[in-house]
Write a protein that holds these residues in place. Structure first.
Motif, PDB file in Angstrom:
ATOM      1  N   ALA A 109       0.942  -1.571   0.316  1.00 24.98           N
ATOM      2  CA  ALA A 109       0.084   0.402   0.108  1.00 24.98           C
ATOM      3  C   ALA A 109       0.803   1.558  -0.166  1.00 24.98           C
ATOM      4  N   LEU A 110       2.131   1.098   0.981  1.00 34.31           N
ATOM      5  CA  LEU A 110       2.868   2.332   0.652  1.00 34.31           C
ATOM      6  C   LEU A 110       3.310   2.583  -0.345  1.00 34.31           C
ATOM      7  N   ALA A 111       3.905   1.709  -0.842  1.00 28.67           N
ATOM      8  CA  ALA A 111       4.584   1.532  -2.347  1.00 28.67           C
ATOM      9  C   ALA A 111       3.944   1.804  -3.774  1.00 28.67           C
ATOM     10  N   GLU A 112       2.889   1.666  -3.355  1.00 26.95           N
ATOM     11  CA  GLU A 112       1.888   1.786  -4.286  1.00 26.95           C
ATOM     12  C   GLU A 112       0.947   3.597  -4.272  1.00 26.95           C
ATOM     13  N   ALA A 113       1.224   3.866  -2.923  1.00 25.25           N
ATOM     14  CA  ALA A 113       1.041   5.597  -2.585  1.00 25.25           C
ATOM     15  C   ALA A 113       2.089   6.294  -3.185  1.00 25.25           C
ATOM     16  N   THR A 114       3.655   5.561  -2.462  1.00 19.58           N
ATOM     17  CA  THR A 114       4.282   7.116  -2.512  1.00 19.58           C
ATOM     18  C   THR A 114       5.794   7.417  -4.296  1.00 19.58           C
ATOM     19  N   GLY A 115       4.535   5.823  -4.885  1.00 22.37           N
ATOM     20  CA  GLY A 115       5.149   6.771  -6.140  1.00 22.37           C
ATOM     21  C   GLY A 115       6.488   6.298  -7.063  1.00 22.37           C
ATOM     22  N   PRO A 116       7.242   7.507  -7.306  1.00 19.74           N
ATOM     23  CA  PRO A 116       9.047   7.089  -7.364  1.00 19.74           C
ATOM     24  C   PRO A 116       9.985   6.282  -6.260  1.00 19.74           C
ATOM     25  N   VAL A 117       9.309   6.832  -4.707  1.00 21.28           N
ATOM     26  CA  VAL A 117      10.344   5.980  -4.394  1.00 21.28           C
ATOM     27  C   VAL A 117       9.222   5.614  -3.372  1.00 21.28           C
ATOM     28  N   GLY A 118       8.469   4.180  -4.011  1.00 23.85           N
ATOM     29  CA  GLY A 118       7.507   3.447  -3.777  1.00 23.85           C
ATOM     30  C   GLY A 118       8.211   2.610  -2.846  1.00 23.85           C
ATOM     31  N   PRO A 119       9.107   2.085  -3.631  1.00 24.44           N
ATOM     32  CA  PRO A 119      10.257   0.891  -3.216  1.00 24.44           C
ATOM     33  C   PRO A 119      10.855   1.705  -1.677  1.00 24.44           C
ATOM     34  N   VAL A 120      10.801   1.987  -1.341  1.00 23.24           N
ATOM     35  CA  VAL A 120      11.822   2.929  -0.459  1.00 23.24           C
ATOM     36  C   VAL A 120      10.650   3.195   1.115  1.00 23.24           C
ATOM     37  N   PHE A 121       9.202   3.683   0.370  1.00 22.42           N
ATOM     38  CA  PHE A 121       8.661   3.760   1.895  1.00 22.42           C
ATOM     39  C   PHE A 121       7.838   2.208   1.984  1.00 22.42           C
ATOM     40  N   GLY A 122       7.625   1.896   1.283  1.00 15.66           N
ATOM     41  CA  GLY A 122       7.280  -0.353   1.303  1.00 15.66           C
ATOM     42  C   GLY A 122       8.183  -0.459   2.104  1.00 15.66           C
ATOM     43  N   TRP A 123       9.124  -0.524   1.959  1.00 15.67           N
ATOM     44  CA  TRP A 123      10.588  -1.234   2.421  1.00 15.67           C
ATOM     45  C   TRP A 123      10.242  -0.932   4.134  1.00 15.67           C
ATOM     46  N   LEU A 124      10.216   0.613   3.913  1.00  8.27           N
ATOM     47  CA  LEU A 124      10.000   0.707   5.798  1.00  8.27           C
ATOM     48  C   LEU A 124       8.930   0.864   6.731  1.00  8.27           C
ATOM     49  N   GLY A 125       8.018   0.310   5.626  1.00 12.73           N
ATOM     50  CA  GLY A 125       6.428   0.080   6.323  1.00 12.73           C
ATOM     51  C   GLY A 125       6.550  -1.254   6.790  1.00 12.73           C
ATOM     52  N   TYR A 126       7.136  -2.078   5.827  1.00 15.40           N
ATOM     53  CA  TYR A 126       7.281  -3.496   6.284  1.00 15.40           C
ATOM     54  C   TYR A 126       8.209  -3.436   7.433  1.00 15.40           C
ATOM     55  N   ALA A 127       9.233  -3.150   7.964  1.00 16.10           N
ATOM     56  CA  ALA A 127      10.198  -3.004   8.460  1.00 16.10           C
ATOM     57  C   ALA A 127       9.855  -1.999   9.882  1.00 16.10           C
ATOM     58  N   LEU A 128       8.796  -1.207  10.041  1.00 18.66           N
ATOM     59  CA  LEU A 128       8.101  -0.772  10.898  1.00 18.66           C
ATOM     60  C   LEU A 128       7.111  -1.739  11.213  1.00 18.66           C
ATOM     61  N   ALA A 129       6.391  -3.210  10.651  1.00 23.73           N
ATOM     62  CA  ALA A 129       5.507  -3.296  10.515  1.00 23.73           C
ATOM     63  C   ALA A 129       5.808  -5.170  11.508  1.00 23.73           C
ATOM     64  N   SER A 130       6.725  -4.839  11.464  1.00 25.91           N
ATOM     65  CA  SER A 130       7.797  -5.675  11.927  1.00 25.91           C
ATOM     66  C   SER A 130       8.486  -5.845  13.259  1.00 25.91           C
ATOM     67  N   ALA A 131       9.152  -3.963  12.882  1.00 25.30           N
ATOM     68  CA  ALA A 131       9.314  -3.560  14.646  1.00 25.30           C
ATOM     69  C   ALA A 131       8.004  -3.653  15.230  1.00 25.30           C
ATOM     70  N   VAL A 132       6.911  -3.193  14.922  1.00 28.74           N
ATOM     71  CA  VAL A 132       6.007  -3.283  16.407  1.00 28.74           C
ATOM     72  C   VAL A 132       5.346  -4.575  16.475  1.00 28.74           C
ATOM     73  N   VAL A 133       5.702  -5.677  15.927  1.00 31.28           N
ATOM     74  CA  VAL A 133       5.650  -7.473  16.042  1.00 31.28           C
ATOM     75  C   VAL A 133       6.746  -7.460  17.274  1.00 31.28           C
ATOM     76  N   GLY A 134       7.522  -7.164  16.865  1.00 34.19           N
ATOM     77  CA  GLY A 134       9.295  -7.480  18.293  1.00 34.19           C
ATOM     78  C   GLY A 134       8.395  -7.203  18.727  1.00 34.19           C
ATOM     79  N   LEU A 135       7.588  -5.480  19.084  1.00 37.01           N
ATOM     80  CA  LEU A 135       8.095  -4.578  20.096  1.00 37.01           C
ATOM     81  C   LEU A 135       6.465  -5.037  21.452  1.00 37.01           C
ATOM     82  N   VAL A 136       5.928  -5.355  20.935  1.00 36.05           N
ATOM     83  CA  VAL A 136       4.827  -6.157  21.440  1.00 36.05           C
ATOM     84  C   VAL A 136       5.091  -7.794  22.145  1.00 36.05           C
ATOM     85  N   LEU A 137       6.003  -8.315  21.401  1.00 31.24           N
ATOM     86  CA  LEU A 137       6.015  -9.680  21.565  1.00 31.24           C
ATOM     87  C   LEU A 137       7.281 -10.036  22.695  1.00 31.24           C
ATOM     88  N   GLY A 138       8.574  -8.657  22.249  1.00 29.07           N
ATOM     89  CA  GLY A 138       9.986  -9.115  22.958  1.00 29.07           C
ATOM     90  C   GLY A 138       9.428  -8.435  24.887  1.00 29.07           C
TER      91      GLY A 138
END
Length: 314
Positions: A267-296
């Motif tokens: 969703a982030l990749a599609e919404a941010t156009g040319p810089v989509g891959p960067v924001f998409g990666w950041l979105g996945y990393a943030l989601a992973s970090a939230v999962v890690g924070l909750v479980l940790g």
């Protein structure tokens, strides 16, 4: 005799061609594995300075060298044979083992976040009076090597996945080469980072306005850089730990959480156009970090409750 010699030379030529092909396989495997593991390598480089900074300058490089030796031991003596044996005889065990390591990383990262938010600190820190510097240094080094073991396991698992179709020898050599090269790269970078303030101090004493200005700039910048790296290291533990768990759940037939994270990424990749891959990666990393924070955080609470209960029991 001549025909026997010709046959022998033919055999030698065949062996030489096979060896050359094997070396090509190893080189290709190393290149693929190193590229795939780049994200974890960056995390490793961000996490490690936190274990070194704050000590006197004369102890920084010896501490890094101790951690480097521990990292090589982790990769070559522990993880390499375990990875090869598991891949050969019990491949289904690799994912649960990696998930357990990911949960440990998430626990360490969450504990740091809880401490920064005002939670109870556990163990001595460099902000407190250290009663026994040698023991404290050993504890810090041991903690760094434990964290390195988890990150190294992920690196070796990624590397193994890139060379799993190669012969046993080619896999072993490729994993060993990847392990050594990554260790040298990571801890060489860490040594450079933690000694940059010494470089800056040296430059301020050099003749020439440019050198002195650069030295003063380094001296001002390095505390900020190290503080940022400390925060990046904490986020990296949560991101990598959460990512390992999400990927592991997907491998074990529970794809829901990973699909949600990938949905955020797309969703982030599609919404941010040319810089989509960067924001998409950041979105996945943030989601992973939230999962890690909750479980940790859940694991941290359980661990500390158990520790307190044991303390009262004594």
């Amino acid at each position: 005799m001549p025909s026997g010699l010709v046959a022998l030379l033919d055999d030698v030529a065949v062996i030489a061609r096979a060896a050359a092909a094997s070396m090509d396989d190893v080189a290709a495997g190393v290149a693929k594995a190193g590229t795939k593991a780049a994200g974890v390598v960056i995390d490793d480089a961000a996490v490690t300075p936190g274990y070194v900074t704050g000590f006197t300058p004369d102890r920084e490089l010896p501490i890094i060298w101790k951690i480097t030796k521990g990292s090589l031991f982790n990769k070559l003596v522990i993880l390499l044979p375990v990875a090869l044996l598991l891949s050969a005889f019990l491949p289904m065990a690799i994912t649960p083992i990696l998930m357990a390591g990911g949960l440990y990383l998430a626990f360490e990262g969450a504990e740091k976040v809880l401490e920064k938010l005002g939670g109870e600190k556990h163990g001595e820190t460099l902000d407190d009076p250290v009663s026994d510097v040698a023991t404290f240094e050993k504890t810090r080094v041991a903690g760094a090597i434990r964290t390195d073991l988890i990150l190294s396991a992920e690196i070796m698992a990624i590397a193994l996945s890139q060379v799993e179709d190669s012969s046993f020898i080619a896999r072993a050599v490729a994993l060993a080469v990847v392990g050594v090269l990554i260790t040298i790269g990571v801890y060489g970078a860490v040594a450079l980072i933690v000694k940059m303030d010494d470089v800056g101090l040296h430059l301020t004493k050099k003749p020439g306005a440019s050198a002195q200005a650069l030295g003063r700039g380094l001296l001002k910048a390095m505390p900020i850089v190290l503080k940022v790296l400390g925060s990046v290291g904490t986020v990296a533990m949560l991101w990598v730990g959460g990512g390992i768990i999400l990927h592991g759940l997907e491998e074990l037939g529970v794809p829901g959480p990973a699909h949600v994270s990938h949905g955020i990424q797309h969703a982030l990749a599609e919404a941010t156009g040319p810089v989509g891959p960067v924001f998409g990666w950041l979105g996945y990393a943030l989601a992973s970090a939230v999962v890690g924070l909750v479980l940790g955080a859940v694991v941290a609470v359980i661990v500390h409750l158990v520790a307190k209960a044991r303390g009262k029991g004594h």
